[in-house]
Design a protein around this motif. Structure first.
Motif, short mmCIF file in Angstrom:
data_model
loop_
_atom_site.label_atom_id
_atom_site.label_comp_id
_atom_site.label_asym_id
_atom_site.label_seq_id
_atom_site.Cartn_x
_atom_site.Cartn_y
_atom_site.Cartn_z
N TYR A 33 15.83 4.17 -5.36
CA TYR A 33 15.12 4.61 -6.44
C TYR A 33 13.77 5.36 -5.59
CZ TYR A 33 18.16 0.96 -7.79
OH TYR A 33 19.21 0.14 -8.18
N PHE A 35 9.98 7.18 -6.17
CA PHE A 35 8.70 7.14 -6.88
C PHE A 35 7.71 8.08 -6.37
CE2 PHE A 35 9.51 2.90 -8.62
CZ PHE A 35 10.70 2.40 -7.86
N TYR A 37 3.36 8.22 -6.55
CA TYR A 37 2.14 7.52 -7.05
C TYR A 37 0.90 8.47 -6.77
CZ TYR A 37 4.32 2.81 -7.22
OH TYR A 37 4.79 1.67 -7.45
N GLN A 39 -3.35 8.64 -6.04
CA GLN A 39 -4.50 7.96 -5.39
C GLN A 39 -5.68 8.92 -5.67
OE1 GLN A 39 -4.67 6.80 -1.25
NE2 GLN A 39 -5.41 4.70 -2.16
N GLY A 43 -9.64 5.37 -5.23
CA GLY A 43 -8.63 4.48 -4.22
C GLY A 43 -7.42 3.83 -4.87
N GLU A 44 -7.61 3.50 -6.02
CA GLU A 44 -6.35 2.67 -6.77
C GLU A 44 -5.20 3.77 -6.73
OE1 GLU A 44 -8.75 4.11 -8.50
OE2 GLU A 44 -8.07 4.78 -10.57
N LEU A 45 -4.10 2.95 -6.68
CA LEU A 45 -2.62 3.67 -6.70
C LEU A 45 -2.07 3.57 -8.24
CD1 LEU A 45 -1.48 2.23 -3.43
CD2 LEU A 45 -1.19 4.69 -3.96
N PHE A 47 0.93 4.36 -10.55
CA PHE A 47 2.29 4.87 -10.69
C PHE A 47 2.61 5.80 -11.74
CE2 PHE A 47 6.82 4.32 -11.29
CZ PHE A 47 7.10 4.51 -12.89
N ARG A 50 9.48 6.78 -11.85
CA ARG A 50 10.46 6.35 -11.16
C ARG A 50 11.73 7.19 -11.40
NH1 ARG A 50 10.61 1.87 -13.13
NH2 ARG A 50 12.03 2.46 -14.97
N PHE A 91 1.55 10.07 -3.29
CA PHE A 91 2.44 9.72 -2.21
C PHE A 91 3.89 9.64 -3.15
CE2 PHE A 91 -0.08 7.93 0.77
CZ PHE A 91 -1.39 7.79 0.51
N LEU A 106 9.05 -0.79 -0.47
CA LEU A 106 8.95 0.52 -0.71
C LEU A 106 8.32 1.28 0.52
CD1 LEU A 106 6.56 1.18 -4.31
CD2 LEU A 106 8.79 1.87 -3.41
N PHE A 108 6.80 4.53 1.76
CA PHE A 108 5.99 5.67 1.40
C PHE A 108 5.98 6.80 2.43
CE2 PHE A 108 3.37 4.15 -2.17
CZ PHE A 108 3.95 2.78 -2.13
N TYR B 35 0.56 -4.74 1.39
CA TYR B 35 0.73 -3.28 1.97
C TYR B 35 -0.83 -3.07 2.84
CZ TYR B 35 4.76 -2.22 -0.66
OH TYR B 35 5.93 -2.23 -1.25
N LEU B 43 1.64 3.89 3.20
CA LEU B 43 1.44 2.33 3.17
C LEU B 43 2.76 1.73 3.70
CD1 LEU B 43 -0.08 3.82 0.24
CD2 LEU B 43 -0.05 1.41 -0.33
N PHE B 90 -3.66 -3.44 0.32
CA PHE B 90 -3.22 -3.36 -1.04
C PHE B 90 -2.12 -4.41 -1.51
CE2 PHE B 90 -5.32 0.37 -2.75
CZ PHE B 90 -5.31 1.21 -1.69
N PHE B 106 -0.29 -1.76 -8.15
CA PHE B 106 -1.09 -2.05 -7.31
C PHE B 106 -2.34 -2.57 -7.68
CE2 PHE B 106 1.32 -0.88 -3.32
CZ PHE B 106 2.33 -0.29 -3.83
N GLY B 107 -2.96 -3.52 -6.58
CA GLY B 107 -4.41 -3.88 -6.97
C GLY B 107 -5.23 -2.55 -6.31
N PRO B 108 -6.48 -3.13 -6.59
CA PRO B 108 -7.59 -2.11 -6.39
C PRO B 108 -7.79 -1.56 -4.79
CG PRO B 108 -8.75 -4.08 -6.95
CD PRO B 108 -7.30 -4.20 -7.07
#
Lengths: 118, 115
Positions: A33, A35, A37, A39, A43-45, A47, A50, A91, A106, A108, B35, B43, B90, B106-108
């Protein structure tokens, strides 16, 4: 071995230009699979998409489109008419198929930093 | 947005001190992951959990331990922090280990600096 390569470290474009982010993967699994992402600078990732290895249909979502080609082990991401808000690190990631815990690992790529200038 | 929080969000510590990072989810997902993100590496998976008290190692587990006593909490511990563990950490969650029809959310992130 499983590996994801994003050869473009940084890309800079001017708003409204189209841009393609490359992703090449390596795996011996027949089922896997893929993906993407995003960022953003915060800073958050986030989605984005997929794609399963048995589904080679390309996909379009608004200004975003993805081209999956098993023959070249590539899963490229195109942004049409880029906007400043698209500025982020993107990513590509690979999840092995099969059984057991490895499925959740996963893998990356190193990411591509996209800067869209006004 | 998936209900994932991480604490602390930022931490500065000294070499040799223990550090614990917490991941808390409100989604009741069975699978949780830690991660680390480093420049030039993307990551990389440290540890993951497939249920309460069930954990396993990832790609870069040396120097880290984890615990999960409740479905909603997954703790990452650096027993004796080193400068090489300076990173952004993360947490992620997923409903299933198989990502055929799921994704990891994912979290922050937690930015950890070890001096």
């Amino acid at each position: 071995a499983q590996k994801v390569t994003q050869a473009q470290t940084e890309i800079s474009v001017v708003e409204k230009e189209d841009v393609t982010l490359d992703c090449v993967y390596e795996t011996r699994d027949t089922t896997y699979y893929l993906f993407w992402y995003k960022q953003p600078p915060s800073g958050e990732l986030v989605f984005l998409i997929r794609r399963n290895s048995f589904d080679e249909q390309n996909e379009i979502s608004g200004r975003y489109s993805w081209n999956f080609q098993k023959s070249t082990s590539s899963f490229n991401f195109t942004i049409t008419a880029s906007q400043v808000v698209d500025s982020a690190v993107y990513f590509c990631a690979l999840s092995p198929g099969g059984y057991g815990g490895s499925q959740g690992n996963l893998i990356f790529g190193k990411g591509t930093k996209l800067s869209v200038k006004p | 947005d998936a209900g994932i929080t991480q604490s602390p969000r930022h931490k500065v510590t000294e070499t040799g001190t223990p550090v614990t990072l917490r991941c808390h989810q409100t989604e009741n997902h069975r699978y949780m992951y830690w991660y680390r993100q480093d420049p030039g590496h993307g990551l990389r998976l440290i540890h993951y959990s497939y249920g309460v008290k069930d954990t396993d190692k990832g790609e870069v587990s040396d120097g880290y331990s984890v615990s999960r006593s409740k479905t909603e909490d997954f703790l990452l511990t650096l027993e004796s922090a080193t400068s090489s563990q300076t990173s952004v950490y993360f947490c992620a969650i997923s409903e299933s280990i198989s990502l055929a029809y799921n994704e990891q959310f994912f979290g922050p992130g937690t930015r950890l600096t070890v001096l």
